[in-house]
Design a protein around this motif. Structure first.
Motif, PDB file in Angstrom:
ATOM      1  N   GLN A  34      76.598  82.094 -55.703  1.00 20.98           N
ATOM      2  CA  GLN A  34      76.606  80.675 -55.377  1.00 20.98           C
ATOM      3  C   GLN A  34      78.050  80.270 -55.102  1.00 20.98           C
ATOM      4  O   GLN A  34      78.981  81.043 -55.363  1.00 20.98           O
ATOM      5  CB  GLN A  34      76.039  79.866 -56.544  1.00 20.98           C
ATOM      6  CG  GLN A  34      76.783  80.102 -57.849  1.00 20.98           C
ATOM      7  CD  GLN A  34      76.088  79.486 -59.050  1.00 20.98           C
ATOM      8  OE1 GLN A  34      75.501  78.441 -58.949  1.00 20.98           O
ATOM      9  NE2 GLN A  34      76.164  80.159 -60.201  1.00 20.98           N
ATOM     10  N   LEU A  35      78.248  79.060 -54.599  1.00 19.61           N
ATOM     11  CA  LEU A  35      79.590  78.563 -54.324  1.00 19.61           C
ATOM     12  C   LEU A  35      79.903  77.362 -55.216  1.00 19.61           C
ATOM     13  O   LEU A  35      79.012  76.617 -55.601  1.00 19.61           O
ATOM     14  CB  LEU A  35      79.722  78.140 -52.853  1.00 19.61           C
ATOM     15  CG  LEU A  35      79.503  79.211 -51.788  1.00 19.61           C
ATOM     16  CD1 LEU A  35      79.662  78.605 -50.388  1.00 19.61           C
ATOM     17  CD2 LEU A  35      80.480  80.374 -51.961  1.00 19.61           C
ATOM     18  N   ARG A  36      81.177  77.211 -55.508  1.00 21.44           N
ATOM     19  CA  ARG A  36      81.660  75.973 -56.132  1.00 21.44           C
ATOM     20  C   ARG A  36      83.052  75.676 -55.599  1.00 21.44           C
ATOM     21  O   ARG A  36      83.777  76.578 -55.138  1.00 21.44           O
ATOM     22  CB  ARG A  36      81.685  76.082 -57.654  1.00 21.44           C
ATOM     23  CG  ARG A  36      82.771  76.950 -58.220  1.00 21.44           C
ATOM     24  CD  ARG A  36      83.123  76.544 -59.666  1.00 21.44           C
ATOM     25  NE  ARG A  36      83.954  77.536 -60.331  1.00 21.44           N
ATOM     26  CZ  ARG A  36      85.284  77.594 -60.220  1.00 21.44           C
ATOM     27  NH1 ARG A  36      85.925  76.751 -59.411  1.00 21.44           N
ATOM     28  NH2 ARG A  36      85.961  78.523 -60.884  1.00 21.44           N
ATOM     29  N   SER A  37      83.440  74.415 -55.639  1.00 17.11           N
ATOM     30  CA  SER A  37      84.774  74.022 -55.166  1.00 17.11           C
ATOM     31  C   SER A  37      85.849  74.685 -56.024  1.00 17.11           C
ATOM     32  O   SER A  37      85.727  74.777 -57.255  1.00 17.11           O
ATOM     33  CB  SER A  37      84.925  72.506 -55.225  1.00 17.11           C
ATOM     34  OG  SER A  37      84.027  71.871 -54.347  1.00 17.11           O
ATOM     35  N   THR A  88      89.489  75.138 -57.871  1.00 19.36           N
ATOM     36  CA  THR A  88      90.409  74.286 -58.613  1.00 19.36           C
ATOM     37  C   THR A  88      91.772  74.976 -58.667  1.00 19.36           C
ATOM     38  O   THR A  88      91.912  76.156 -58.310  1.00 19.36           O
ATOM     39  CB  THR A  88      89.922  74.037 -60.046  1.00 19.36           C
ATOM     40  OG1 THR A  88      90.012  75.263 -60.796  1.00 19.36           O
ATOM     41  CG2 THR A  88      88.474  73.543 -60.055  1.00 19.36           C
ATOM     42  N   ASP A 119      92.123  78.381 -60.147  1.00 20.45           N
ATOM     43  CA  ASP A 119      91.610  79.542 -59.411  1.00 20.45           C
ATOM     44  C   ASP A 119      92.647  80.153 -58.467  1.00 20.45           C
ATOM     45  O   ASP A 119      92.372  81.184 -57.837  1.00 20.45           O
ATOM     46  CB  ASP A 119      90.390  79.133 -58.573  1.00 20.45           C
ATOM     47  CG  ASP A 119      89.221  78.661 -59.416  1.00 20.45           C
ATOM     48  OD1 ASP A 119      88.893  79.353 -60.395  1.00 20.45           O
ATOM     49  OD2 ASP A 119      88.643  77.606 -59.088  1.00 20.45           O
ATOM     50  N   GLN A 164      86.361  77.295 -51.403  1.00 17.20           N
ATOM     51  CA  GLN A 164      85.272  77.494 -52.346  1.00 17.20           C
ATOM     52  C   GLN A 164      85.426  78.837 -53.060  1.00 17.20           C
ATOM     53  O   GLN A 164      85.971  79.795 -52.514  1.00 17.20           O
ATOM     54  CB  GLN A 164      83.925  77.480 -51.613  1.00 17.20           C
ATOM     55  CG  GLN A 164      83.592  76.159 -50.933  1.00 17.20           C
ATOM     56  CD  GLN A 164      82.921  75.177 -51.879  1.00 17.20           C
ATOM     57  OE1 GLN A 164      82.139  75.566 -52.741  1.00 17.20           O
ATOM     58  NE2 GLN A 164      83.214  73.902 -51.705  1.00 17.20           N
ATOM     59  N   LEU A 174      80.652  82.749 -56.850  1.00 16.28           N
ATOM     60  CA  LEU A 174      80.337  83.045 -58.248  1.00 16.28           C
ATOM     61  C   LEU A 174      79.044  83.838 -58.349  1.00 16.28           C
ATOM     62  O   LEU A 174      78.141  83.684 -57.516  1.00 16.28           O
ATOM     63  CB  LEU A 174      80.167  81.742 -59.040  1.00 16.28           C
ATOM     64  CG  LEU A 174      81.285  80.703 -58.968  1.00 16.28           C
ATOM     65  CD1 LEU A 174      80.884  79.469 -59.769  1.00 16.28           C
ATOM     66  CD2 LEU A 174      82.604  81.267 -59.475  1.00 16.28           C
ATOM     67  N   GLY A 213      78.325  82.678 -63.389  1.00 16.07           N
ATOM     68  CA  GLY A 213      79.534  81.891 -63.205  1.00 16.07           C
ATOM     69  C   GLY A 213      80.809  82.701 -63.105  1.00 16.07           C
ATOM     70  O   GLY A 213      81.903  82.130 -63.024  1.00 16.07           O
ATOM     71  N   ARG A 270      83.649  84.859 -61.277  1.00 18.24           N
ATOM     72  CA  ARG A 270      84.214  84.765 -59.927  1.00 18.24           C
ATOM     73  C   ARG A 270      84.128  86.107 -59.196  1.00 18.24           C
ATOM     74  O   ARG A 270      84.531  87.143 -59.728  1.00 18.24           O
ATOM     75  CB  ARG A 270      85.661  84.292 -59.995  1.00 18.24           C
ATOM     76  CG  ARG A 270      85.799  82.909 -60.621  1.00 18.24           C
ATOM     77  CD  ARG A 270      87.252  82.468 -60.725  1.00 18.24           C
ATOM     78  NE  ARG A 270      88.051  83.345 -61.565  1.00 18.24           N
ATOM     79  CZ  ARG A 270      89.309  83.092 -61.949  1.00 18.24           C
ATOM     80  NH1 ARG A 270      89.891  81.959 -61.564  1.00 18.24           N
ATOM     81  NH2 ARG A 270      89.971  83.943 -62.699  1.00 18.24           N
ATOM     82  N   TYR A 300      86.380  84.357 -52.733  1.00 16.44           N
ATOM     83  CA  TYR A 300      86.635  82.993 -52.276  1.00 16.44           C
ATOM     84  C   TYR A 300      86.234  82.845 -50.809  1.00 16.44           C
ATOM     85  O   TYR A 300      86.095  83.832 -50.069  1.00 16.44           O
ATOM     86  CB  TYR A 300      88.119  82.623 -52.434  1.00 16.44           C
ATOM     87  CG  TYR A 300      88.990  83.228 -51.350  1.00 16.44           C
ATOM     88  CD1 TYR A 300      89.328  82.491 -50.209  1.00 16.44           C
ATOM     89  CD2 TYR A 300      89.436  84.549 -51.437  1.00 16.44           C
ATOM     90  CE1 TYR A 300      90.094  83.056 -49.203  1.00 16.44           C
ATOM     91  CE2 TYR A 300      90.191  85.120 -50.437  1.00 16.44           C
ATOM     92  CZ  TYR A 300      90.530  84.371 -49.321  1.00 16.44           C
ATOM     93  OH  TYR A 300      91.267  84.929 -48.324  1.00 16.44           O
TER      94      TYR A 300
END
Length: 453
Positions: A185-188, A190, A193, A238, A241, A245, A247, A250
């Motif tokens: 999945q993707l997440r923004s 920070t 990271d 992004q 993950l 969760g 990593r 990117y």
């Protein structure tokens, strides 16, 4: 002295007919925005390109990692009301590496001129201005990603791959099977990271002769932009993950979509990750990201294609299912300018000496004389060490050049862009003495570089 003067923020030059060449200040932001929106259109009847205008405005905010609000060169017409800006170009600063040897690079960007003011030499004046500042800051190289041919007239030569992509028709992307679970999945991203992103980004560095060493501030800028003025954001960073969760990699993609295509500018996976296992779900996630992108034009229509602009080749291309009929698009090229070639070659001495030491020519002593017809250079080696690089011209009689190249063509060999035999085939005025061919091959091997731009 002229270069030092032209590099100064207070520099001002009258070009005639009320046209003035100078450096920007924050007060010029809206006029630069208007010019960019006006110029970057495909048709005269189209409305202003607000997306490009917003980009120019963002560059002038003073927080960009590659330039300041004082780094646009501009030409204004003081004979018209409001002193409109009629031509501009800005200077970015990069840090590149040549097989591990770092050097600063000046990069012209956002080159624009009002159609009514073209063919007056305004862009030539602007490039002289940008070159003066770049050289005064110690940049041995300038590079630009630009329209075909145009920048050759300012001393640039195509010398590195630019882009290259793998395009996927999203209509062929299969749905997740009933009861199945996505593997990623993707997440923004920070700020926390950034170290991980840099670790993933630099994985391909060893494969490239030339590499763009992006600073942490580059990634931080694109992370922070979402928290400041989201509508002005142009790129989206992004994290990939796994379901727990953790990593995996990117994604750096466009945040704004003006057509049926969604482009990923950079994407890398961490060491130890099975990219083939992740790829189907990653493509689903990228499709969803593209569908969520800011739409910048009316009647854009649904998302149809995904473009992975990761270079002419990339390990991730090899794990995309053939059932998706991926289309590999060949790279364009970076324009590169080296204003003092002898000095730059001498700067590369550690690399050239290392190449010699690892070859069958270890310990070489002698002169390598390169003729560029208008001028040339001589590299003097002693016991495998590069002692000096000096300007040189082929003598009128008893010509003794080790090799001859048309002006600027040697840059293609220097940056590993083309093989010597390719240059001989394409340029009949490329000639190499028999005794110099092996040495040239050792000093200047060919290997594709991925230079992020």
């Amino acid at each position: 002295m002229h270069s030092q003067t032209a590099a100064s923020s207070s520099y001002r030059k009258e070009l005639g007919d009320g046209l003035v060449l100078r450096w920007s200040t924050p007060a010029d932001t809206e006029r630069l925005t208007q010019l960019a929106a006006h110029v970057f259109r495909d048709k005269a009847e189209e409305p202003p390109n607000e997306d490009m205008g917003a980009y120019a405005r963002a560059l002038m905010q003073g927080d960009h990692p590659l330039m300041s609000s004082y780094d646009f060169g501009l030409v204004e017409d003081t004979h018209k009301e409001g002193n409109p800006v009629v031509a501009c170009a800005c200077l970015w600063r990069h840090e590149w590496e040549y097989e591990g040897l770092r050097f600063p690079v000046g990069r012209p960007e956002i080159v624009a001129s009002d159609p009514q003011y073209r063919n007056r030499g305004l862009i030539r004046e602007l490039f002289a201005l940008l070159h003066a500042r770049s050289e005064s800051e110690g940049h041995p190289v300038q590079a630009i990603t630009g329209i075909p041919y145009f920048y050759r007239q300012f001393g640039y030569e195509y010398a590195l791959d630019l882009g290259g992509s793998c395009t996927i028709n999203l209509a062929l992307l299969p749905q997740l099977k009933a009861g199945g679970q996505e593997t990623c999945q993707l997440r923004s991203a920070t700020r926390a990271d950034i170290d991980f992103i840099q670790h993933c980004y630099t994985r391909r560095q060893a494969d490239s002769i030339v590499w763009n060493s992006l600073p942490d501030a580059f990634w931080q800028y694109h992370i922070d932009a979402w928290h400041q003025v989201p509508l002005n954001v142009h790129n989206d960073l992004q994290l990939i993950l796994d379901p727990a969760g953790e990593r995996l990699g990117y994604v750096f993609a466009m945040a704004r979509r003006g057509g049926p295509r969604f482009t990923v500018w950079a994407m890398d996976i961490a060491p130890g990750v099975n990219a083939q296992q992740v790829m189907p779900s990653l493509l689903h996630a990228l499709k969803a990201l593209g569908e969520q992108a800011i739409v910048t034009q009316t009647n854009v229509g649904p998302l149809q294609k995904l473009s992975l602009s990761l270079g002419g080749s990339h390990p991730l291309y090899t794990v995309i299912s053939k059932q998706l009929v991926p289309v590999i698009n060949k790279p364009y090229a970076w324009y590169v300018r080296v204003h003092d070639l002898p000095a730059f070659l001498y700067r590369l001495a550690p690399v050239l000496e290392r190449r010699l030491a690892a070859s069958a020519l270890a310990g070489y002593s002698g002169d390598l004389k390169l003729n560029f017809y208008r001028d040339g250079v001589q590299l003097t080696f002693k016991a495998g060490k590069l002692e000096q690089v000096t300007p040189w011209r082929v003598p009128t009689y008893e010509a003794n050049a080790s090799a001859s190249f048309a002006p600027l063509v040697f840059l293609q060999l220097l940056f590993g862009y083309r093989k010597l035999e390719d240059l001989r085939y394409a340029f009949p005025d490329t000639n190499v003495a028999d005794e110099a061919e092996a040495l040239l091959g050792v000093l200047f091997p060919t290997r594709p570089s991925f230079v992020f731009g």
